[in-house]
Design an enzyme around this catalytic site. Structure first.
Site, PDB file in Angstrom:
ATOM      1  CB  SER A   1     -63.713 -90.800  36.494  1.00  0.00           C
ATOM      2  OG  SER A   1     -65.048 -90.129  36.702  1.00  0.00           O
TER       3      SER A   1
ATOM      4  CE  LYS B   1     -66.897 -91.559  33.751  1.00  0.00           C
ATOM      5  NZ  LYS B   1     -66.745 -91.089  34.948  1.00  0.00           N
TER       6      LYS B   1
ATOM      7  CB  SER C   1     -64.736 -87.682  33.129  1.00  0.00           C
ATOM      8  OG  SER C   1     -64.582 -89.093  33.947  1.00  0.00           O
TER       9      SER C   1
END
Length: 384
Positions: free
Chosen positions: A77, A80, A135
Protein backbone atom coordinates in the site's frame (compact mmCIF):
# COMPACT_ATOMS: atom_id res chain seq x y z
CA UNK A 1 45.47 -23.43 -14.85
CA UNK A 2 44.62 -21.17 -17.79
CA UNK A 3 40.90 -21.35 -17.08
CA UNK A 4 41.07 -20.31 -13.40
CA UNK A 5 41.83 -16.60 -13.99
CA UNK A 6 38.97 -16.46 -16.45
CA UNK A 7 36.56 -18.04 -13.98
CA UNK A 8 37.69 -15.71 -11.19
CA UNK A 9 37.18 -12.63 -13.37
CA UNK A 10 33.78 -13.83 -14.56
CA UNK A 11 32.66 -14.46 -10.97
CA UNK A 12 33.90 -11.06 -9.80
CA UNK A 13 32.17 -9.31 -12.66
CA UNK A 14 28.94 -11.20 -12.04
CA UNK A 15 28.98 -10.26 -8.35
CA UNK A 16 29.40 -6.57 -9.22
CA UNK A 17 26.57 -6.80 -11.74
CA UNK A 18 24.20 -8.63 -9.36
CA UNK A 19 24.80 -6.18 -6.52
CA UNK A 20 24.34 -3.17 -8.78
CA UNK A 21 21.06 -4.23 -10.39
CA UNK A 22 19.56 -5.14 -7.03
CA UNK A 23 18.96 -8.85 -7.63
CA UNK A 24 19.31 -10.87 -4.46
CA UNK A 25 18.69 -14.58 -4.69
CA UNK A 26 16.61 -16.32 -2.02
CA UNK A 27 18.65 -17.03 1.08
CA UNK A 28 21.41 -14.57 0.16
CA UNK A 29 22.05 -11.68 2.52
CA UNK A 30 21.31 -8.14 1.36
CA UNK A 31 24.28 -6.18 0.02
CA UNK A 32 26.19 -4.03 2.49
CA UNK A 33 24.85 -0.60 3.34
CA UNK A 34 26.05 2.50 1.51
CA UNK A 35 27.38 5.13 3.88
CA UNK A 36 30.24 7.64 3.84
CA UNK A 37 31.04 8.36 7.48
CA UNK A 38 33.18 10.99 9.07
CA UNK A 39 35.09 9.86 12.19
CA UNK A 40 32.48 11.41 14.52
CA UNK A 41 29.46 9.94 12.75
CA UNK A 42 27.43 7.29 14.56
CA UNK A 43 27.51 3.71 13.33
CA UNK A 44 24.47 2.45 11.49
CA UNK A 45 21.93 0.59 13.64
CA UNK A 46 22.59 -3.07 14.28
CA UNK A 47 20.14 -5.79 13.42
CA UNK A 48 18.58 -4.20 10.34
CA UNK A 49 16.93 -7.03 8.42
CA UNK A 50 14.98 -5.19 5.70
CA UNK A 51 15.82 -6.23 2.17
CA UNK A 52 15.99 -2.58 1.19
CA UNK A 53 15.94 0.80 2.95
CA UNK A 54 16.80 4.47 2.46
CA UNK A 55 17.44 7.42 4.80
CA UNK A 56 17.14 10.82 3.08
CA UNK A 57 16.88 14.50 3.91
CA UNK A 58 13.45 15.72 2.78
CA UNK A 59 14.58 19.29 2.13
CA UNK A 60 17.83 18.76 0.23
CA UNK A 61 17.02 15.34 -1.21
CA UNK A 62 20.39 13.99 -0.01
CA UNK A 63 20.45 10.23 0.57
CA UNK A 64 22.38 9.80 3.82
CA UNK A 65 22.56 5.99 3.81
CA UNK A 66 20.90 3.09 2.05
CA UNK A 67 20.85 -0.63 1.44
CA UNK A 68 19.94 -1.95 -2.02
CA UNK A 69 17.96 1.25 -2.72
CA UNK A 70 17.06 0.24 -6.28
CA UNK A 71 16.07 -3.35 -5.57
CA UNK A 72 12.73 -4.10 -7.23
CA UNK A 73 10.22 -5.32 -4.63
CA UNK A 74 6.42 -5.37 -4.24
CA UNK A 75 5.45 -2.06 -2.58
CA UNK A 76 2.07 -3.02 -1.07
CA UNK A 77 0.00 0.00 0.00
CA UNK A 78 2.95 2.39 -0.01
CA UNK A 79 2.18 2.62 -3.74
CA UNK A 80 -0.90 4.59 -2.74
CA UNK A 81 1.45 7.55 -2.29
CA UNK A 82 2.04 7.59 -6.06
CA UNK A 83 -1.71 7.22 -6.56
CA UNK A 84 -2.25 10.31 -4.40
CA UNK A 85 0.47 12.30 -6.19
CA UNK A 86 -1.30 11.47 -9.45
CA UNK A 87 -4.98 11.90 -8.64
CA UNK A 88 -5.19 14.22 -5.63
CA UNK A 89 -4.54 17.46 -7.61
CA UNK A 90 -7.27 16.59 -10.13
CA UNK A 91 -10.29 16.25 -7.82
CA UNK A 92 -11.74 19.11 -5.72
CA UNK A 93 -11.85 18.15 -2.05
CA UNK A 94 -15.53 19.12 -1.63
CA UNK A 95 -16.78 17.33 -4.75
CA UNK A 96 -19.52 14.77 -4.05
CA UNK A 97 -19.63 11.43 -5.84
CA UNK A 98 -22.29 8.73 -5.65
CA UNK A 99 -20.68 5.29 -5.65
CA UNK A 100 -21.87 2.87 -8.32
CA UNK A 101 -21.28 -0.92 -8.44
CA UNK A 102 -18.86 -0.36 -11.32
CA UNK A 103 -16.72 1.89 -9.11
CA UNK A 104 -15.91 -1.03 -6.81
CA UNK A 105 -15.56 -3.67 -9.50
CA UNK A 106 -12.21 -5.42 -9.58
CA UNK A 107 -11.38 -4.80 -5.93
CA UNK A 108 -8.91 -7.54 -5.00
CA UNK A 109 -9.90 -10.30 -2.60
CA UNK A 110 -8.70 -9.50 0.89
CA UNK A 111 -8.05 -5.83 0.11
CA UNK A 112 -8.17 -3.47 3.06
CA UNK A 113 -11.34 -1.37 2.99
CA UNK A 114 -12.61 1.66 4.83
CA UNK A 115 -16.29 0.83 4.36
CA UNK A 116 -17.46 2.70 1.24
CA UNK A 117 -21.02 1.70 0.33
CA UNK A 118 -22.63 1.51 -3.09
CA UNK A 119 -25.42 4.00 -3.77
CA UNK A 120 -24.14 6.55 -1.26
CA UNK A 121 -22.45 9.88 -1.93
CA UNK A 122 -19.08 10.83 -0.43
CA UNK A 123 -16.91 13.91 -0.48
CA UNK A 124 -13.51 13.52 -2.12
CA UNK A 125 -11.79 14.68 1.08
CA UNK A 126 -13.45 11.88 3.07
CA UNK A 127 -12.36 9.32 0.49
CA UNK A 128 -8.77 10.51 0.77
CA UNK A 129 -8.90 10.11 4.53
CA UNK A 130 -10.09 6.56 3.90
CA UNK A 131 -7.05 6.03 1.66
CA UNK A 132 -4.43 7.46 4.00
CA UNK A 133 -5.75 6.36 7.38
CA UNK A 134 -7.31 2.96 6.65
CA UNK A 135 -5.51 2.19 3.38
CA UNK A 136 -8.94 1.69 1.86
CA UNK A 137 -8.75 -0.06 -1.48
CA UNK A 138 -12.44 0.67 -1.92
CA UNK A 139 -11.77 4.41 -1.60
CA UNK A 140 -8.91 4.10 -4.10
CA UNK A 141 -11.17 2.43 -6.65
CA UNK A 142 -13.85 5.11 -6.28
CA UNK A 143 -11.31 7.90 -6.73
CA UNK A 144 -9.81 6.05 -9.70
CA UNK A 145 -13.29 5.82 -11.24
CA UNK A 146 -13.64 9.58 -10.81
CA UNK A 147 -10.30 9.95 -12.59
CA UNK A 148 -11.57 8.07 -15.63
CA UNK A 149 -11.22 4.47 -14.54
CA UNK A 150 -8.61 2.07 -13.19
CA UNK A 151 -6.72 1.57 -16.45
CA UNK A 152 -6.49 5.30 -17.14
CA UNK A 153 -5.33 5.85 -13.57
CA UNK A 154 -2.62 3.20 -13.93
CA UNK A 155 -1.43 4.93 -17.12
CA UNK A 156 -1.47 8.29 -15.33
CA UNK A 157 0.51 6.85 -12.40
CA UNK A 158 3.14 5.46 -14.77
CA UNK A 159 3.47 8.86 -16.38
CA UNK A 160 3.76 10.59 -12.99
CA UNK A 161 6.44 8.10 -11.91
CA UNK A 162 8.37 8.88 -15.08
CA UNK A 163 8.09 12.62 -14.43
CA UNK A 164 9.53 12.11 -10.94
CA UNK A 165 12.41 10.01 -12.21
CA UNK A 166 11.08 6.90 -10.46
CA UNK A 167 12.74 4.44 -12.83
CA UNK A 168 12.36 1.49 -10.45
CA UNK A 169 8.56 1.55 -10.38
CA UNK A 170 6.16 -0.40 -12.54
CA UNK A 171 2.48 0.14 -11.76
CA UNK A 172 -0.02 -2.66 -12.38
CA UNK A 173 -2.69 -1.70 -9.81
CA UNK A 174 -3.62 1.68 -8.35
CA UNK A 175 -3.76 0.50 -4.72
CA UNK A 176 -0.62 -1.62 -4.40
CA UNK A 177 -2.53 -4.91 -4.41
CA UNK A 178 -0.20 -7.84 -5.24
CA UNK A 179 -0.25 -7.99 -9.05
CA UNK A 180 2.20 -9.85 -11.30
CA UNK A 181 4.87 -7.55 -12.71
CA UNK A 182 4.32 -4.75 -10.19
CA UNK A 183 7.27 -3.41 -8.23
CA UNK A 184 8.92 -0.33 -6.78
CA UNK A 185 12.02 0.40 -4.69
CA UNK A 186 13.00 2.07 -1.45
CA UNK A 187 14.53 4.89 -3.49
CA UNK A 188 11.34 5.51 -5.48
CA UNK A 189 9.15 5.35 -2.39
CA UNK A 190 11.36 8.02 -0.80
CA UNK A 191 10.84 10.09 -3.97
CA UNK A 192 7.08 9.75 -3.62
CA UNK A 193 7.18 10.65 0.06
CA UNK A 194 9.29 13.73 -0.56
CA UNK A 195 7.08 14.94 -3.40
CA UNK A 196 4.01 14.35 -1.23
CA UNK A 197 5.34 16.50 1.62
CA UNK A 198 5.61 19.41 -0.81
CA UNK A 199 1.80 19.29 -1.25
CA UNK A 200 -0.08 20.71 1.78
CA UNK A 201 -3.14 18.52 1.12
CA UNK A 202 -1.07 15.33 0.90
CA UNK A 203 0.85 16.31 4.04
CA UNK A 204 -2.37 16.94 5.95
CA UNK A 205 -3.95 13.63 4.99
CA UNK A 206 -0.85 11.54 5.71
CA UNK A 207 -0.34 13.13 9.14
CA UNK A 208 -3.93 12.76 10.37
CA UNK A 209 -4.11 10.30 13.26
CA UNK A 210 -7.88 10.03 13.74
CA UNK A 211 -10.88 11.13 11.67
CA UNK A 212 -14.62 10.56 11.37
CA UNK A 213 -15.62 8.68 8.24
CA UNK A 214 -19.19 9.40 7.08
CA UNK A 215 -21.74 6.76 6.35
CA UNK A 216 -22.51 8.58 3.09
CA UNK A 217 -25.77 10.01 1.74
CA UNK A 218 -28.25 7.71 -0.01
CA UNK A 219 -30.54 8.57 -2.93
CA UNK A 220 -33.23 9.80 -0.53
CA UNK A 221 -30.82 12.23 1.13
CA UNK A 222 -30.50 10.21 4.31
CA UNK A 223 -27.07 10.33 5.94
CA UNK A 224 -25.63 7.09 7.22
CA UNK A 225 -23.99 6.73 10.60
CA UNK A 226 -20.41 7.98 10.70
CA UNK A 227 -17.66 6.08 12.49
CA UNK A 228 -14.14 6.74 13.70
CA UNK A 229 -11.13 5.64 11.71
CA UNK A 230 -7.58 5.63 13.04
CA UNK A 231 -4.35 5.70 11.08
CA UNK A 232 -2.74 2.26 10.82
CA UNK A 233 0.76 3.79 10.87
CA UNK A 234 1.82 2.75 14.37
CA UNK A 235 4.69 5.23 14.54
CA UNK A 236 2.08 7.98 14.22
CA UNK A 237 -0.65 6.73 16.54
CA UNK A 238 1.21 4.34 18.83
CA UNK A 239 -0.08 1.01 20.11
CA UNK A 240 0.60 -1.17 23.11
CA UNK A 241 3.68 -2.62 21.39
CA UNK A 242 4.89 0.43 19.39
CA UNK A 243 5.51 3.85 20.89
CA UNK A 244 4.69 6.86 18.70
CA UNK A 245 7.80 8.49 17.25
CA UNK A 246 8.40 12.09 18.39
CA UNK A 247 7.95 14.56 15.55
CA UNK A 248 6.55 11.99 13.15
CA UNK A 249 4.75 13.49 10.17
CA UNK A 250 3.40 10.18 8.94
CA UNK A 251 3.15 9.18 5.24
CA UNK A 252 2.18 5.53 4.53
CA UNK A 253 2.53 1.93 5.66
CA UNK A 254 1.58 -1.25 3.81
CA UNK A 255 1.38 -5.01 3.97
CA UNK A 256 0.70 -7.86 1.54
CA UNK A 257 1.73 -11.50 1.45
CA UNK A 258 4.33 -10.91 -1.23
CA UNK A 259 5.59 -7.54 -0.04
CA UNK A 260 5.72 -8.23 3.65
CA UNK A 261 5.63 -5.03 5.68
CA UNK A 262 6.59 -1.79 3.94
CA UNK A 263 6.77 1.76 5.27
CA UNK A 264 7.47 5.34 4.23
CA UNK A 265 7.95 7.50 7.33
CA UNK A 266 8.92 11.15 7.74
CA UNK A 267 9.80 12.97 10.93
CA UNK A 268 10.79 16.54 11.83
CA UNK A 269 13.26 17.56 14.52
CA UNK A 270 14.83 20.99 14.94
CA UNK A 271 15.30 22.37 11.45
CA UNK A 272 15.54 18.98 9.79
CA UNK A 273 13.03 16.63 8.19
CA UNK A 274 14.02 13.07 7.32
CA UNK A 275 12.35 10.46 5.15
CA UNK A 276 12.93 6.76 5.77
CA UNK A 277 11.70 3.90 3.63
CA UNK A 278 11.84 0.28 4.80
CA UNK A 279 10.88 -2.69 2.65
CA UNK A 280 10.22 -6.23 3.86
CA UNK A 281 12.12 -6.79 7.13
CA UNK A 282 13.06 -10.43 7.43
CA UNK A 283 13.01 -10.32 11.24
CA UNK A 284 11.56 -7.90 13.74
CA UNK A 285 9.27 -4.95 13.15
CA UNK A 286 9.17 -2.56 10.21
CA UNK A 287 8.33 0.21 12.68
CA UNK A 288 11.29 -0.44 14.96
CA UNK A 289 13.70 -0.63 12.02
CA UNK A 290 12.31 2.67 10.75
CA UNK A 291 12.63 4.15 14.25
CA UNK A 292 16.29 3.14 14.50
CA UNK A 293 17.04 4.61 11.06
CA UNK A 294 15.33 7.90 11.96
CA UNK A 295 17.29 8.06 15.20
CA UNK A 296 20.50 7.43 13.28
CA UNK A 297 19.65 10.06 10.66
CA UNK A 298 19.08 12.79 13.24
CA UNK A 299 22.22 11.79 15.17
CA UNK A 300 24.24 11.87 11.94
CA UNK A 301 23.29 15.49 11.18
CA UNK A 302 26.18 17.11 9.23
CA UNK A 303 28.42 14.13 10.02
CA UNK A 304 27.99 12.07 6.87
CA UNK A 305 28.56 12.69 3.20
CA UNK A 306 25.55 11.90 0.99
CA UNK A 307 25.71 8.64 -0.94
CA UNK A 308 23.21 9.87 -3.52
CA UNK A 309 20.31 12.23 -4.11
CA UNK A 310 16.58 11.96 -4.72
CA UNK A 311 15.54 13.17 -8.16
CA UNK A 312 14.35 15.58 -9.39
CA UNK A 313 16.51 18.23 -7.75
CA UNK A 314 13.80 20.84 -8.35
CA UNK A 315 11.49 19.32 -5.74
CA UNK A 316 12.31 21.21 -2.56
CA UNK A 317 9.70 21.00 0.21
CA UNK A 318 11.41 23.70 2.27
CA UNK A 319 8.16 24.54 4.00
CA UNK A 320 6.47 21.40 5.28
CA UNK A 321 2.87 21.50 6.39
CA UNK A 322 2.38 19.24 9.34
CA UNK A 323 -1.35 19.13 9.90
CA UNK A 324 -2.82 18.55 13.32
CA UNK A 325 -5.31 15.75 13.65
CA UNK A 326 -8.87 16.72 14.43
CA UNK A 327 -8.77 14.61 17.57
CA UNK A 328 -6.16 12.71 19.48
CA UNK A 329 -6.19 8.92 19.28
CA UNK A 330 -8.78 7.59 21.67
CA UNK A 331 -8.38 3.90 20.98
CA UNK A 332 -5.63 1.52 20.09
CA UNK A 333 -5.05 1.28 16.35
CA UNK A 334 -6.21 -1.89 14.68
CA UNK A 335 -3.29 -4.35 14.73
CA UNK A 336 -1.52 -5.00 11.47
CA UNK A 337 -1.20 -8.56 10.17
CA UNK A 338 1.70 -10.53 11.57
CA UNK A 339 5.04 -10.31 9.82
CA UNK A 340 5.16 -12.54 6.80
CA UNK A 341 7.67 -15.41 6.94
CA UNK A 342 11.01 -14.63 5.32
CA UNK A 343 10.74 -14.71 1.55
CA UNK A 344 12.61 -13.21 -1.36
CA UNK A 345 9.51 -11.26 -2.41
CA UNK A 346 10.86 -10.72 -5.91
CA UNK A 347 9.18 -11.02 -9.28
CA UNK A 348 10.60 -12.40 -12.49
CA UNK A 349 11.35 -8.84 -13.59
CA UNK A 350 13.81 -8.32 -10.75
CA UNK A 351 16.58 -10.15 -12.58
CA UNK A 352 16.61 -7.25 -15.02
CA UNK A 353 16.20 -4.49 -12.47
CA UNK A 354 18.38 -1.46 -13.02
CA UNK A 355 20.15 -2.70 -16.15
CA UNK A 356 19.47 0.59 -17.89
CA UNK A 357 20.21 2.75 -14.87
CA UNK A 358 23.61 4.47 -14.54
CA UNK A 359 24.60 2.05 -11.79
CA UNK A 360 23.47 -0.93 -13.84
CA UNK A 361 25.34 0.31 -16.92
CA UNK A 362 28.48 0.80 -14.83
CA UNK A 363 28.15 -2.77 -13.61
CA UNK A 364 27.85 -4.04 -17.19
CA UNK A 365 30.96 -2.06 -18.01
CA UNK A 366 32.81 -3.64 -15.10
CA UNK A 367 31.78 -7.07 -16.31
CA UNK A 368 32.97 -6.31 -19.85
CA UNK A 369 36.31 -5.05 -18.54
CA UNK A 370 36.70 -8.26 -16.57
CA UNK A 371 35.92 -10.32 -19.68
CA UNK A 372 38.34 -8.39 -21.89
CA UNK A 373 41.11 -8.70 -19.29
CA UNK A 374 40.53 -12.41 -18.94
CA UNK A 375 40.55 -12.99 -22.69
CA UNK A 376 43.77 -10.98 -23.01
CA UNK A 377 45.39 -13.05 -20.27
CA UNK A 378 44.18 -16.27 -21.88
CA UNK A 379 45.56 -15.26 -25.28
CA UNK A 380 48.90 -14.26 -23.78
CA UNK A 381 49.28 -17.59 -21.99
CA UNK A 382 48.33 -19.52 -25.12
CA UNK A 383 51.07 -17.72 -27.04
CA UNK A 384 53.58 -19.04 -24.52
Amino acid sequence: MIIRPLVRSLCAGAMVLAASIGFIAPGVASPPSDQHRAPRAPALPEGLSALSWVVADATTGDVLASRAPHMHLPPASTLKTLFALTVLPKLPAEKLHTVSPADLAGLGAGSSQVGVQEGRAYRVADLWRGVFLRSGGDAVHVLAAMNGGVQKTIADMRQRAEELGADDTRVMSPDGYDTPGQYSSAYDLALFGRAGLADPAFAQYCSTAVASFPGGVDSDGRVGSSFEIQNTNRLLTGTTDVDPYPGLIGIKNGYTTLAGNTLIAAAHRGNRTLIVTVMNPQAGSVYEEARSLLDWGFAADDKVQPVGALRPAGVNPAVLHRAKANTKPTAEAAPLPAQAPPADGTSHSDAHAGLMSPIGMAAVGALLVSLVGSLWLLRRRMRR
